[in-house]
Design a protein around this motif. Structure first.
Motif, PDB file in Angstrom:
ATOM      1  N   ALA A 244       0.841  -1.204   0.000  1.00  0.00           N
ATOM      2  CA  ALA A 244       0.000   0.000   0.000  1.00  0.00           C
ATOM      3  C   ALA A 244       0.874   1.251   0.000  1.00  0.00           C
ATOM      4  O   ALA A 244       0.608   2.223  -0.727  1.00  0.00           O
ATOM      5  CB  ALA A 244      -0.928  -0.007   1.208  1.00  0.00           C
ATOM      6  N   GLY A 245       1.942   1.236   0.803  1.00  0.00           N
ATOM      7  CA  GLY A 245       2.851   2.381   0.845  1.00  0.00           C
ATOM      8  C   GLY A 245       3.539   2.606  -0.485  1.00  0.00           C
ATOM      9  O   GLY A 245       3.675   3.750  -0.948  1.00  0.00           O
ATOM     10  N   ALA A 246       3.968   1.513  -1.132  1.00  0.00           N
ATOM     11  CA  ALA A 246       4.659   1.629  -2.413  1.00  0.00           C
ATOM     12  C   ALA A 246       3.733   2.156  -3.495  1.00  0.00           C
ATOM     13  O   ALA A 246       4.103   3.030  -4.287  1.00  0.00           O
ATOM     14  CB  ALA A 246       5.226   0.265  -2.819  1.00  0.00           C
ATOM     15  N   LEU A 247       2.493   1.642  -3.555  1.00  0.00           N
ATOM     16  CA  LEU A 247       1.563   2.086  -4.587  1.00  0.00           C
ATOM     17  C   LEU A 247       1.220   3.560  -4.412  1.00  0.00           C
ATOM     18  O   LEU A 247       1.078   4.305  -5.387  1.00  0.00           O
ATOM     19  CB  LEU A 247       0.287   1.236  -4.562  1.00  0.00           C
ATOM     20  N   THR A 248       1.103   3.996  -3.159  1.00  0.00           N
ATOM     21  CA  THR A 248       0.841   5.410  -2.886  1.00  0.00           C
ATOM     22  C   THR A 248       2.041   6.255  -3.308  1.00  0.00           C
ATOM     23  O   THR A 248       1.888   7.295  -3.965  1.00  0.00           O
ATOM     24  CB  THR A 248       0.549   5.615  -1.387  1.00  0.00           C
ATOM     25  N   LEU A 249       3.225   5.808  -2.958  1.00  0.00           N
ATOM     26  CA  LEU A 249       4.459   6.519  -3.292  1.00  0.00           C
ATOM     27  C   LEU A 249       4.646   6.656  -4.801  1.00  0.00           C
ATOM     28  O   LEU A 249       5.105   7.692  -5.298  1.00  0.00           O
ATOM     29  CB  LEU A 249       5.644   5.765  -2.687  1.00  0.00           C
ATOM     30  N   LEU A 250       4.302   5.608  -5.549  1.00  0.00           N
ATOM     31  CA  LEU A 250       4.592   5.573  -6.982  1.00  0.00           C
ATOM     32  C   LEU A 250       3.606   6.376  -7.818  1.00  0.00           C
ATOM     33  O   LEU A 250       3.858   6.615  -9.002  1.00  0.00           O
ATOM     34  CB  LEU A 250       4.629   4.120  -7.461  1.00  0.00           C
ATOM     35  N   THR A 251       2.495   6.798  -7.234  1.00  0.00           N
ATOM     36  CA  THR A 251       1.515   7.594  -7.973  1.00  0.00           C
ATOM     37  C   THR A 251       2.180   8.859  -8.505  1.00  0.00           C
ATOM     38  O   THR A 251       2.781   9.624  -7.760  1.00  0.00           O
ATOM     39  CB  THR A 251       0.332   7.983  -7.061  1.00  0.00           C
ATOM     40  N   GLY A 252       2.125   9.028  -9.807  1.00  0.00           N
ATOM     41  CA  GLY A 252       2.682  10.231 -10.417  1.00  0.00           C
ATOM     42  C   GLY A 252       4.168  10.192 -10.699  1.00  0.00           C
ATOM     43  O   GLY A 252       4.738  11.175 -11.171  1.00  0.00           O
ATOM     44  N   THR A 253       4.833   9.067 -10.439  1.00  0.00           N
ATOM     45  CA  THR A 253       6.278   8.985 -10.662  1.00  0.00           C
ATOM     46  C   THR A 253       6.636   8.574 -12.087  1.00  0.00           C
ATOM     47  O   THR A 253       7.789   8.675 -12.501  1.00  0.00           O
ATOM     48  CB  THR A 253       6.926   7.960  -9.714  1.00  0.00           C
ATOM     49  N   GLY A 254       5.679   8.044 -12.824  1.00  0.00           N
ATOM     50  CA  GLY A 254       5.983   7.518 -14.148  1.00  0.00           C
ATOM     51  C   GLY A 254       6.256   6.033 -14.143  1.00  0.00           C
ATOM     52  O   GLY A 254       6.279   5.392 -15.204  1.00  0.00           O
ATOM     53  N   VAL A 255       6.467   5.444 -12.968  1.00  0.00           N
ATOM     54  CA  VAL A 255       6.604   3.984 -12.870  1.00  0.00           C
ATOM     55  C   VAL A 255       5.199   3.396 -13.009  1.00  0.00           C
ATOM     56  O   VAL A 255       4.294   3.763 -12.255  1.00  0.00           O
ATOM     57  CB  VAL A 255       7.234   3.565 -11.527  1.00  0.00           C
ATOM     58  N   PRO A 256       4.977   2.495 -13.975  1.00  0.00           N
ATOM     59  CA  PRO A 256       3.615   1.996 -14.232  1.00  0.00           C
ATOM     60  C   PRO A 256       3.169   0.948 -13.217  1.00  0.00           C
ATOM     61  O   PRO A 256       3.235  -0.255 -13.454  1.00  0.00           O
ATOM     62  CB  PRO A 256       3.730   1.392 -15.636  1.00  0.00           C
ATOM     63  N   ALA A 257       2.731   1.402 -12.067  1.00  0.00           N
ATOM     64  CA  ALA A 257       2.261   0.517 -10.993  1.00  0.00           C
ATOM     65  C   ALA A 257       0.750   0.666 -10.848  1.00  0.00           C
ATOM     66  O   ALA A 257       0.180   1.692 -11.236  1.00  0.00           O
ATOM     67  CB  ALA A 257       2.954   0.879  -9.684  1.00  0.00           C
ATOM     68  N   PRO A 258       0.070  -0.327 -10.265  1.00  0.00           N
ATOM     69  CA  PRO A 258      -1.371  -0.192 -10.021  1.00  0.00           C
ATOM     70  C   PRO A 258      -1.657   0.968  -9.073  1.00  0.00           C
ATOM     71  O   PRO A 258      -0.789   1.388  -8.302  1.00  0.00           O
ATOM     72  CB  PRO A 258      -1.744  -1.534  -9.373  1.00  0.00           C
ATOM     73  N   GLY A 259      -2.876   1.463  -9.121  1.00  0.00           N
ATOM     74  CA  GLY A 259      -3.303   2.480  -8.171  1.00  0.00           C
ATOM     75  C   GLY A 259      -3.966   1.813  -6.979  1.00  0.00           C
ATOM     76  O   GLY A 259      -4.737   0.864  -7.130  1.00  0.00           O
ATOM     77  N   LEU A 260      -3.669   2.306  -5.785  1.00  0.00           N
ATOM     78  CA  LEU A 260      -4.275   1.743  -4.583  1.00  0.00           C
ATOM     79  C   LEU A 260      -5.715   2.222  -4.449  1.00  0.00           C
ATOM     80  O   LEU A 260      -5.997   3.412  -4.541  1.00  0.00           O
ATOM     81  CB  LEU A 260      -3.466   2.169  -3.353  1.00  0.00           C
ATOM     82  N   VAL A 261      -6.637   1.278  -4.221  1.00  0.00           N
ATOM     83  CA  VAL A 261      -8.046   1.624  -3.964  1.00  0.00           C
ATOM     84  C   VAL A 261      -8.341   1.509  -2.475  1.00  0.00           C
ATOM     85  O   VAL A 261      -8.896   2.415  -1.863  1.00  0.00           O
ATOM     86  CB  VAL A 261      -8.996   0.717  -4.785  1.00  0.00           C
ATOM     87  N   ALA A 262      -7.951   0.391  -1.863  1.00  0.00           N
ATOM     88  CA  ALA A 262      -8.191   0.185  -0.435  1.00  0.00           C
ATOM     89  C   ALA A 262      -7.313  -0.953   0.051  1.00  0.00           C
ATOM     90  O   ALA A 262      -6.886  -1.815  -0.732  1.00  0.00           O
ATOM     91  CB  ALA A 262      -9.658  -0.139  -0.178  1.00  0.00           C
ATOM     92  N   VAL A 263      -7.037  -0.968   1.364  1.00  0.00           N
ATOM     93  CA  VAL A 263      -6.237  -2.044   1.931  1.00  0.00           C
ATOM     94  C   VAL A 263      -6.787  -2.413   3.304  1.00  0.00           C
ATOM     95  O   VAL A 263      -7.242  -1.553   4.057  1.00  0.00           O
ATOM     96  CB  VAL A 263      -4.739  -1.646   2.019  1.00  0.00           C
ATOM     97  N   ASP A 264      -6.789  -3.715   3.595  1.00  0.00           N
ATOM     98  CA  ASP A 264      -7.257  -4.242   4.884  1.00  0.00           C
ATOM     99  C   ASP A 264      -6.176  -5.186   5.408  1.00  0.00           C
ATOM    100  O   ASP A 264      -6.317  -6.414   5.356  1.00  0.00           O
ATOM    101  CB  ASP A 264      -8.594  -4.967   4.697  1.00  0.00           C
ATOM    102  N   PRO A 265      -5.055  -4.633   5.907  1.00  0.00           N
ATOM    103  CA  PRO A 265      -3.892  -5.472   6.243  1.00  0.00           C
ATOM    104  C   PRO A 265      -4.100  -6.405   7.422  1.00  0.00           C
ATOM    105  O   PRO A 265      -3.408  -7.424   7.521  1.00  0.00           O
ATOM    106  CB  PRO A 265      -2.796  -4.442   6.548  1.00  0.00           C
ATOM    107  N   THR A 266      -5.042  -6.098   8.310  1.00  0.00           N
ATOM    108  CA  THR A 266      -5.238  -6.953   9.490  1.00  0.00           C
ATOM    109  C   THR A 266      -6.515  -7.785   9.412  1.00  0.00           C
ATOM    110  O   THR A 266      -6.916  -8.398  10.396  1.00  0.00           O
ATOM    111  CB  THR A 266      -5.285  -6.093  10.769  1.00  0.00           C
ATOM    112  N   ALA A 267      -7.150  -7.809   8.246  1.00  0.00           N
ATOM    113  CA  ALA A 267      -8.423  -8.527   8.081  1.00  0.00           C
ATOM    114  C   ALA A 267      -9.485  -8.018   9.059  1.00  0.00           C
ATOM    115  O   ALA A 267     -10.252  -8.791   9.623  1.00  0.00           O
ATOM    116  CB  ALA A 267      -8.220 -10.035   8.217  1.00  0.00           C
ATOM    117  N   ALA A 268      -9.520  -6.714   9.248  1.00  0.00           N
ATOM    118  CA  ALA A 268     -10.546  -6.110  10.103  1.00  0.00           C
ATOM    119  C   ALA A 268     -11.914  -6.162   9.431  1.00  0.00           C
ATOM    120  O   ALA A 268     -12.944  -6.174  10.106  1.00  0.00           O
ATOM    121  CB  ALA A 268     -10.178  -4.657  10.418  1.00  0.00           C
ATOM    122  N   HIS A 269     -11.925  -6.216   8.100  1.00  0.00           N
ATOM    123  CA  HIS A 269     -13.186  -6.186   7.349  1.00  0.00           C
ATOM    124  C   HIS A 269     -13.400  -7.445   6.504  1.00  0.00           C
ATOM    125  O   HIS A 269     -14.524  -7.863   6.293  1.00  0.00           O
ATOM    126  CB  HIS A 269     -13.223  -4.959   6.433  1.00  0.00           C
TER     127      HIS A 269
END
Length: 317
Positions: free
Chosen positions: A76-101
């Motif tokens: 999630a941190g990497a996808l957020t960081l890469l937004t707008g850098t020109g590196v063709p990475a997916p865009g982050l929509v949402a993340v549930d790292p602890t399975a809270a949902h």
């Protein structure tokens, strides 16, 4: 909602979670299992839009996987960081790292066009393209430095392939018993290899391929450029033959990348990654066979790994 197959079915809690992150009036109209990943379940979700069209998202789920929370935070941190850098990475929509949902730790991201190209044809053209992409990734300067890289093997956990060159492997294992050499840190993908790179070329024209996406950023971290180069080198050696593993480091430098100055330091990183793959040969070979490289049996991949480790020791030791 229709399923492409049973494996594509999204679990109920995850389905509700995904739905909460869609635009008003959108709904999931189709799910499809995606193949090729080793650690995570991947599903392509086709979303019906209010205007009557569709768009695709990807749901990444870690089922009973150790370190899932850490990996999803990194991704999630990497996808957020890469937004707008020109590196063709997916865009982050949402993340549930602890399975809270969701039932299991999950990440929702945009879907990138393209396909992985793992065949031998066109390899000579793709290697410089891969190298240029990796140089661009290493050029990213994050405002907040990601966590330090994690070593994937130790001298005591290496699995020497049956029939391998015992002298070369013993020497290689001795190399990684030493402390890691000093390095200038870079932003690393940490799992950069052809299986995580998407190309736009149709199957008949792999030699004209252009990269449309780089995926699987769960290992994103801070460390030496040599480590990313070594990982791609090892994978190229196993996919296409040992010579391609040795060629990739040259291509990286030709593309403007900078590696460790001393041969002994380069050797440490190249060997460390080659030995790390020794513990995953069965999983790696299986994923490649599922992707169409049916000739890459576990034994065939072990033989290539042995030849590559031996070649690295000959070239750099």
């Amino acid at each position: 909602m229709t399923n492409h197959d049973e494996a594509a079915a999204v679990r109920p809690l995850a389905l509700a979670w995904v739905s909460r992150h869609l635009e008003v009036g959108e709904r999931i109209v189709r799910t499809e299992a995606m193949h090729g990943g080793i650690t995570a379940e991947m599903r392509r979700l086709t979303i019906g839009t209010r205007e009557g069209g569709t768009r695709d998202l990807v749901l990444r789920t870690f089922v009973n996987v150790e370190h899932a929370e850490d990996w999803l935070h990194r991704e999630a941190g990497a996808l957020t960081l890469l937004t707008g850098t020109g590196v063709p990475a997916p865009g982050l929509v949402a993340v549930d790292p602890t399975a809270a949902h969701c039932e299991y730790p999950s990440l929702l991201m945009t879907h990138l066009a393209g396909r992985t190209v793992l065949g031998d044809e066109g390899c000579a053209t793709r290697v410089p393209v891969l190298a240029r992409q990796l140089v661009a990734i290493h050029a990213v300067r994050p405002a907040v430095r990601p966590r330090e890289y994690v070593a994937w093997t130790t001298a005591d956990t290496v699995v020497v392939p049956q029939g391998a060159d015992a002298v070369a492997w013993a020497a290689a294992i001795d190399v990684i018993r030493k402390p890691a050499p000093p390095y200038e840190g870079r932003f690393l993908h940490r799992d950069f290899h052809p299986g995580n790179v998407l190309f736009d070329a149709p199957p008949a024209r792999p030699e004209g391929a252009r990269i449309t996406g780089v995926v699987d950023w769960a290992g994103a971290s801070w460390g030496p450029a040599d480590l990313d180069v070594a990982h791609c080198s090892t994978n190229l050696a196993l996919l296409h033959g040992p010579a391609w593993g040795l060629r990739f480091a040259e291509a990286y430098e030709e593309a403007g990348g900078v590696l460790a100055a001393a041969a002994s330091e380069r050797l440490y990183w190249q060997v460390r990654d080659g030995l790390a793959l020794s513990e995953e040969v069965r999983l790696v070979a299986r994923s490649w066979r599922e992707a169409g490289r049916t000739e890459l049996t576990t034994r065939a991949v072990e033989e290539r790994l042995d030849a590559y480790v031996t070649a690295v020791m000959d070239a750099l030791a």
